[in-house]
Motif scaffolding. Structure first.
Motif, PDB file in Angstrom:
ATOM      1  N   SER A  68     -64.808  32.146  24.445  1.00  0.00           N
ATOM      2  CA  SER A  68     -64.113  33.091  23.574  1.00  0.00           C
ATOM      3  C   SER A  68     -62.612  32.846  23.542  1.00  0.00           C
ATOM      4  O   SER A  68     -62.010  32.366  24.516  1.00  0.00           O
ATOM      5  CB  SER A  68     -64.374  34.525  24.050  1.00  0.00           C
ATOM      6  N   ILE A  69     -62.035  33.153  22.418  1.00  0.00           N
ATOM      7  CA  ILE A  69     -60.583  33.283  22.262  1.00  0.00           C
ATOM      8  C   ILE A  69     -60.354  34.698  21.745  1.00  0.00           C
ATOM      9  O   ILE A  69     -61.014  35.136  20.790  1.00  0.00           O
ATOM     10  CB  ILE A  69     -60.016  32.227  21.308  1.00  0.00           C
ATOM     11  N   PHE A  71     -52.381  36.787  24.951  1.00  0.00           N
ATOM     12  CA  PHE A  71     -53.360  35.803  24.520  1.00  0.00           C
ATOM     13  C   PHE A  71     -54.415  35.731  25.615  1.00  0.00           C
ATOM     14  O   PHE A  71     -54.097  35.575  26.791  1.00  0.00           O
ATOM     15  CB  PHE A  71     -52.703  34.436  24.344  1.00  0.00           C
ATOM     16  N   GLY A  90     -59.135  35.640  26.308  1.00  0.00           N
ATOM     17  CA  GLY A  90     -60.411  34.993  26.032  1.00  0.00           C
ATOM     18  C   GLY A  90     -60.633  33.866  27.017  1.00  0.00           C
ATOM     19  O   GLY A  90     -59.689  33.160  27.407  1.00  0.00           O
ATOM     20  N   GLY A 103     -59.592  30.273  25.928  1.00  0.00           N
ATOM     21  CA  GLY A 103     -58.140  30.172  25.870  1.00  0.00           C
ATOM     22  C   GLY A 103     -57.510  30.104  27.252  1.00  0.00           C
ATOM     23  O   GLY A 103     -56.619  29.288  27.504  1.00  0.00           O
ATOM     24  N   PRO A 145     -60.183  23.453  23.457  1.00  0.00           N
ATOM     25  CA  PRO A 145     -60.965  24.688  23.318  1.00  0.00           C
ATOM     26  C   PRO A 145     -61.872  24.633  22.104  1.00  0.00           C
ATOM     27  O   PRO A 145     -61.475  24.162  21.030  1.00  0.00           O
ATOM     28  CB  PRO A 145     -59.886  25.775  23.172  1.00  0.00           C
ATOM     29  N   ALA A 158     -63.843  27.175  19.920  1.00  0.00           N
ATOM     30  CA  ALA A 158     -63.939  28.624  19.714  1.00  0.00           C
ATOM     31  C   ALA A 158     -63.743  28.960  18.248  1.00  0.00           C
ATOM     32  O   ALA A 158     -63.283  28.133  17.457  1.00  0.00           O
ATOM     33  CB  ALA A 158     -62.896  29.341  20.565  1.00  0.00           C
ATOM     34  N   VAL A 167     -61.959  31.845  15.627  1.00  0.00           N
ATOM     35  CA  VAL A 167     -60.998  32.933  15.491  1.00  0.00           C
ATOM     36  C   VAL A 167     -61.029  33.433  14.060  1.00  0.00           C
ATOM     37  O   VAL A 167     -61.591  32.785  13.164  1.00  0.00           O
ATOM     38  CB  VAL A 167     -59.560  32.486  15.869  1.00  0.00           C
ATOM     39  N   TYR A 170     -52.343  32.622  17.538  1.00  0.00           N
ATOM     40  CA  TYR A 170     -52.911  32.019  18.751  1.00  0.00           C
ATOM     41  C   TYR A 170     -52.855  30.487  18.649  1.00  0.00           C
ATOM     42  O   TYR A 170     -52.473  29.790  19.602  1.00  0.00           O
ATOM     43  CB  TYR A 170     -54.359  32.471  18.928  1.00  0.00           C
ATOM     44  N   THR A 230     -55.966  21.850  19.262  1.00  0.00           N
ATOM     45  CA  THR A 230     -56.618  22.976  18.578  1.00  0.00           C
ATOM     46  C   THR A 230     -57.602  22.529  17.499  1.00  0.00           C
ATOM     47  O   THR A 230     -58.031  23.340  16.678  1.00  0.00           O
ATOM     48  CB  THR A 230     -55.558  23.899  17.945  1.00  0.00           C
ATOM     49  N   ILE A 287     -60.831  24.627  17.148  1.00  0.00           N
ATOM     50  CA  ILE A 287     -60.747  26.074  16.958  1.00  0.00           C
ATOM     51  C   ILE A 287     -60.982  26.336  15.473  1.00  0.00           C
ATOM     52  O   ILE A 287     -60.182  25.936  14.624  1.00  0.00           O
ATOM     53  CB  ILE A 287     -59.387  26.646  17.396  1.00  0.00           C
ATOM     54  N   THR A 322     -60.111  38.003  14.753  1.00  0.00           N
ATOM     55  CA  THR A 322     -60.298  37.392  16.070  1.00  0.00           C
ATOM     56  C   THR A 322     -60.800  38.462  17.033  1.00  0.00           C
ATOM     57  O   THR A 322     -60.465  39.648  16.887  1.00  0.00           O
ATOM     58  CB  THR A 322     -58.960  36.821  16.575  1.00  0.00           C
TER      59      THR A 322
END
Length: 312
Positions: free
Chosen positions: A9-10, A47, A49, A52, A67, A69, A71, A78, A89, A92, A100
């Motif tokens: 999770s984020i 920030f 999760g 994260g 990561p 995830a 959002v 983020y 990223t 993501i 999110t």
């Protein structure tokens, strides 16, 4: 350096303090028609999760964390935060019609908490594909149940070893679910409470379960941790904190330390020691991503606590 896929999770964490006591405002005789409002003069937005937080820990150590995830439309802040830190990223995924994941926590002066969690884009994490990645290790942390299974199967099919980190997703997993994940994973991380629940659901001790995996690490707070390999338990000595401010994210910081050791060819014992140190460094600051140390500082503390270095 080899990369680590961090699936989970984020989220944004909004934390407020009520300068009073819930028990004085939530009265048992009026519980059927509850309507209360708490004045919270202080607020902090962090920030958070699991994905994260683990990526943050790995990045601090100098690892290439990716990561994995989902959002929502409010997730650009983020992503920019991670871009500034140099965290990759590319995996993501932004879902523009959702928010999110967000957790709102209010704490009173007795330490009691009232929390509300909105899963948002996290509920669709299974749509985030893992393809053509040559990661050395991965972790499948708390997320939507569908997402955790989807990531686990994709990693298994691609031959990428991963740690199964049950965490806050524990209520979603029954005996069959846990057994399936153990069959796909290479290792497992738990805190002592989660370990006791797993033992109860599987009717099997952690020591017995470790015969089905490379290793299991059970964290025990100020008492350190236990490393289980093929039924044998090895104690990981605790690393004493200079101060205790906030345990939020300590487990994630620990996972980052363990993964850093693994991608660098360390033993499970040394990797678990680094994990314990990272958890200790985190607990000394408020929020899951507000602690910051240089590699030189971490090396010095690791040498002092366990006699090993980041170049071990």
């Amino acid at each position: 350096m080899a990369s680590v896929l961090v699936c989970g999770s984020i989220a944004f964490d909004t934390i407020t303090l009520f300068e009073g006591h819930f028990k004085e405002h939530i009265l048992a005789e009026n519980i059927k028609s509850l309507s209360v409002s708490f004045f919270v003069p202080t607020m902090r937005k962090d920030f958070g999760g699991c994905a994260g937080n683990i990526a943050y820990s790995l990045n601090m150590l100098g690892a290439h964390a990716i990561p994995v995830a989902t959002v929502g439309k409010d997730g650009y802040d983020y992503i920019q935060h991670f871009d500034r830190l140099g965290i990759d990223t590319k995996l993501i995924k932004i879902l523009p019609d959702m928010f999110t994941a967000q957790c709102h926590i209010t704490t009173d002066l007795d330490g009691n908490q009232i929390a509300a969690f909105h899963p948002g884009a996290m509920s669709q994490s299974a749509v985030n594909l893992i393809e053509n990645n040559n990661a050395a290790w991965a972790i499948v942390g708390p997320d939507s149940k569908e997402g955790m299974f989807a990531h686990a199967h994709r990693l298994h099919e691609q031959g990428i070893p991963f740690i199964f980190d049950l965490g806050q997703a524990m209520p979603l997993f029954d005996q069959k679910d846990i057994e399936e994940m153990v069959g796909l994973a290479h290792a497992m991380t738990l805190n002592d409470y989660e370990a006791s629940v797993v033992e109860q659901r599987l009717d099997k001790s952690i020591s017995e379960l470790s015969h089905h995996l490379e290793a299991i690490i059970v964290t025990r707070g100020a008492e350190g941790a236990s490393l289980y390999i093929q039924g044998e338990e090895t104690k990981i000595p605790p690393c004493k904190a200079e101060k205790v401010c906030d345990p939020t994210g300590c487990g994630d910081a620990h996972r980052g330390g363990v993964l850093y050791g693994l991608i660098n060819g360390w033993s499970w014992y040394d990797s678990a020691c680094l994990g314990s140190l990272m958890g200790t460094l985190k607990i000394q600051e408020q929020g899951p991503q507000n602690y910051s140390y240089t590699r030189a500082e971490i090396t010095a503390k690791l040498q002092e606590a366990y006699g090993i270095t980041l170049d071990n």
